[in-house]
Scaffold this active site. Structure first.
Site, short mmCIF file in Angstrom:
data_model
loop_
_atom_site.label_atom_id
_atom_site.label_comp_id
_atom_site.label_asym_id
_atom_site.label_seq_id
_atom_site.Cartn_x
_atom_site.Cartn_y
_atom_site.Cartn_z
N HIS A 186 -78.13 -50.29 12.21
CA HIS A 186 -77.60 -48.94 12.86
C HIS A 186 -76.80 -49.15 14.18
CE1 HIS A 186 -78.80 -44.55 13.78
NE2 HIS A 186 -77.56 -44.77 13.87
N TYR A 221 -82.85 -40.68 14.38
CA TYR A 221 -82.90 -39.34 14.30
C TYR A 221 -83.81 -38.29 14.71
CZ TYR A 221 -78.41 -40.94 11.92
OH TYR A 221 -77.49 -41.48 11.43
P1 NAD Z 1 -70.81 -34.01 10.35
O1 NAD Z 1 -69.38 -34.44 10.78
O2 NAD Z 1 -71.33 -34.12 9.07
O3 NAD Z 1 -71.44 -32.75 11.22
C1 NAD Z 1 -72.63 -32.19 11.21
C2 NAD Z 1 -72.65 -30.85 11.83
O4 NAD Z 1 -71.96 -29.78 11.16
C3 NAD Z 1 -74.11 -30.44 11.96
O5 NAD Z 1 -74.32 -29.54 13.16
C4 NAD Z 1 -74.10 -29.36 10.86
O6 NAD Z 1 -74.89 -28.19 11.05
C5 NAD Z 1 -72.53 -28.68 11.02
N1 NAD Z 1 -72.01 -28.28 9.41
C6 NAD Z 1 -72.27 -28.87 8.15
N2 NAD Z 1 -71.83 -28.09 7.30
C7 NAD Z 1 -71.03 -27.12 8.06
C8 NAD Z 1 -70.43 -26.00 7.47
N3 NAD Z 1 -70.01 -25.90 6.40
N4 NAD Z 1 -69.75 -25.27 8.50
C9 NAD Z 1 -70.04 -25.42 9.77
N5 NAD Z 1 -70.95 -26.43 10.36
C10 NAD Z 1 -71.31 -27.08 9.47
O7 NAD Z 1 -71.63 -35.15 11.46
P2 NAD Z 1 -73.05 -35.82 11.33
O8 NAD Z 1 -74.28 -35.08 10.82
O9 NAD Z 1 -73.29 -36.60 12.55
O10 NAD Z 1 -72.82 -36.92 10.13
C11 NAD Z 1 -73.00 -36.83 8.81
C12 NAD Z 1 -74.45 -37.82 8.41
O11 NAD Z 1 -73.84 -39.23 8.54
C13 NAD Z 1 -75.53 -38.01 9.64
O12 NAD Z 1 -76.38 -36.80 9.14
C14 NAD Z 1 -76.05 -39.26 9.21
O13 NAD Z 1 -76.75 -39.34 8.07
C15 NAD Z 1 -74.53 -40.28 9.02
N6 NAD Z 1 -74.04 -40.67 10.34
C16 NAD Z 1 -74.47 -42.15 10.36
C17 NAD Z 1 -73.86 -42.65 11.53
C18 NAD Z 1 -74.35 -43.88 11.71
O14 NAD Z 1 -75.03 -44.88 11.17
N7 NAD Z 1 -73.89 -44.77 12.92
C19 NAD Z 1 -73.02 -41.96 12.37
C20 NAD Z 1 -72.69 -40.82 12.13
C21 NAD Z 1 -73.13 -40.06 11.08
#
Ligand code: NAD
Length: 351
Positions: free
Chosen positions: A142, A75
Site C-alpha cells: 500500500h 481504511y
Molecule cells: P473515488 O474517486 O472513487 O470517490 C469516492 C467518493 O465519491 C466517495 O465519497 C463516494 O461516496 C463518492 N461517490 C461515489 N459514487 C458517487 C456518485 N455517483 N455521485 C457522487 N458521489 C459519489 O475515490 P476513492 O473511494 O478514494 O477510490 C476508489 C477506491 O480505490 C477506494 O475505495 C480504494 O479501494 C481504492 N484506492 C486505493 C488507493 C491506494 O491503494 N493507494 C488510493 C485511492 C483509492
C-alpha cells in the site's frame, strides 16, 4: 458469462450487461467497475452512511455483477475489512475477487507505515481474520512511495509477500501508489513477480496521465487497476473531504467545473465515471461506493450512454477547466507532509 457468475445469487438480467476484462496474466477477469471499500472505513467525513446502507450496497453491487472488491487495513483502521467480513459471510466465495494491502496502518504518524517483513506477514493474518477468509486474490503493498526507501519494498516487503503467496494466503502480488514512475521503478527492479499495479486519480478528467504508462505495464503482462475516477470526491457536488491532498488551485478548478455542470443540470460524477470507463485501457475502474444511491447512479453510467447534452458539457469542461498542461497533480505533497510530521515527532521524543 463470467466465471464468477452463480445462478440463484446473481441478478442475471443486470449481470448480462456487465463487461469483464482480463487482468494482466492473472487469468482473472474483472468487472468494468470495481467496488472500492475505503468509504466503508468512513474516510469521507460528510454524512456517514449506516452499516445497513453499507451492507445493502456491497450485496447489491455483487449481485449486479461487480466481481472485484478492494480494501485495506488502513481504511478505518480495520473497519472496512471487518464490515466486509460480516457481509461476505452471506456471499458465495467464488462470486467475487478481493484484494487487500499491507504497509499502511494507523493514523498516528509513527505507526502509519511499516513495510518490514515481520509487520507485513502479521498484517496479512490480521486481514484474513477480519475478512473471515483463508486467502485473498491479490495482496498489495500500500502506497509504496511512503517507504523510507525503495530497497525496503524490494528486499523485505515483496519477498515477504512471495512467502505469503507460497503459503496459499494470496494468489497474486500487487503494488499501489500515487507516483506512477515509482510503480514503474519497482516493477523494473523487483526480483519478485509483480502481477498487478493499482494507480489512482490518474485516469480522470482532471488527470489522465496513466494513459502514457499503460503500454509499459501491458508489455510486462501486469494487470492495471485504476482507482478513484471521481478524484477522491473532487469531482462530486459534495466536494472533497478535508484530508484531500489537492491544492486550493486544483480544488478551485474542480469547484468551477462542478458549478458549470450544475448550471447545465448535469451530474459531474456521472461525467467523471463515464470518462474513466470509456478510456477502455484498464481491466477495472474502482469507485468508492458507500451508499445504494451512488451504486445505482454508477451502474447507470455503465449501462447507458451519455445524452447529447451531457456529451457537450463533458467536452466543454475538458476544454475549459482541464486542458493539458495545467498543474493537476499533488505528487510529493503527501509524502513531504508525512516526513515533516514524522521528523517533528521524533525530535519531540528525543527531547
Ligand atoms: P473515488 O474517486 O472513487 O470517490 C469516492 C467518493 O465519491 C466517495 O465519497 C463516494 O461516496 C463518492 N461517490 C461515489 N459514487 C458517487 C456518485 N455517483 N455521485 C457522487 N458521489 C459519489 O475515490 P476513492 O473511494 O478514494 O477510490 C476508489 C477506491 O480505490 C477506494 O475505495 C480504494 O479501494 C481504492 N484506492 C486505493 C488507493 C491506494 O491503494 N493507494 C488510493 C485511492 C483509492
Amino acid at each position: 458469462m463470467a466465471s464468477t457468475y452463480i445462478e440463484g445469487f446473481h441478478d442475471l438480467g443486470v449481470v448480462e450487461k456487465m463487461c469483464y476484462t482480463p487482468l494482466g496474466n492473472t487469468g482473472m477477469k474483472f468487472s468494468s467497475i470495481g467496488f472500492g471499500a475505503s468509504p466503508l472505513g468512513n474516510p469521507y467525513t460528510v454524512k456517514i452512511p449506516s452499516d445497513e446502507e453499507h451492507e445493502a450496497c456491497v450485496l447489491k453491487a455483487l449481485k449486479s455483477g461487480i466481481n472485484y472488491i478492494d480494501t485495506a487495513p488502513w481504511y478505518g483502521q480495520g473497519k472496512s475489512e471487518e464490515k466486509l467480513g460480516k457481509i461476505l459471510k452471506e456471499v458465495p466465495r467464488s462470486s467475487y475477487y478481493i484484494s487487500t494491502k499491507v504497509g499502511r496502518y494507523e493514523r498516528d504518524v509513527e505507526r502509519m507505515f511499516d513495510f518490514s517483513a515481520e509487520r507485513v506477514t502479521r498484517s496479512v493474518d490480521e486481514s484474513l481474520s477480519r475478512l473471515g477468509l483463508s486467502c485473498v486474490d491479490i495482496i498489495q503493498v500500500h502506497d509504496v512511495e511512503f517507504a523510507e526507501n525503495l530497497e525496503i519494498i524490494l528486499n523485505e516487503t515483496l519477498p515477504a509477500l512471495q512467502k505469503i503467496k507460497d503459503a496459499g494466503k494470496a494468489r497474486f502480488i500487487g503494488i499501489t501508489g500515487y507516483p506512477i514512475n515509482t510503480l514503474r521503478e519497482i516493477v523494473d527492479r523487483s526480483t519478485v513477480k509483480i502481477d498487478t499495479v493499482l494507480s489512482y486519480c490518474h485516469l480522470d478528467i482532471n488527470d489522465s496521465s496513466l494513459l502514457d504508462h499503460i503500454a509499459f505495464f501491458e508489455e510486462r503482462g501486469i494487470g492495471v487497476i485504476s482507482a478513484s475516477p471521481l478524484s477522491m470526491a473532487l469531482l462530486t457536488s459534495l466536494g472533497p473531504p478535508v484530508w484531500h491532498p489537492a491544492s486550493e488551485a486544483v480544488r478551485d478548478t474542480c469547484r468551477k467545473a462542478t458549478k458549470y455542470c450544475q448550471e447545465h443540470d448535469v451530474d459531474i460524477s456521472k461525467l467523471a465515471l463515464h470518462y474513466s470507463l470509456s478510456q477502455g485501457k484498464v481491466a477495472t475502474v474502482i469507485v468508492g461506493i458507500d451508499r445504494p444511491l451512488f451504486l445505482e447512479r454508477n451502474m447507470e453510467v455503465l449501462h447507458n450512454k451519455l445524452s447529447k447534452e451531457e456529451e457537450e458539457v463533458l467536452q466543454k469542461i475538458q476544454k475549459e477547466f482541464f486542458p493539458q498542461g495545467v498543474s493537476r497533480t499533488w505528487e510529493g505533497v503527501e509524502v513531504a507532509k508525512y516526513r515533516k510530521k514524522l521528523k517533528a515527532r521524533q525530535s519531540e521524543l528525543q527531547g
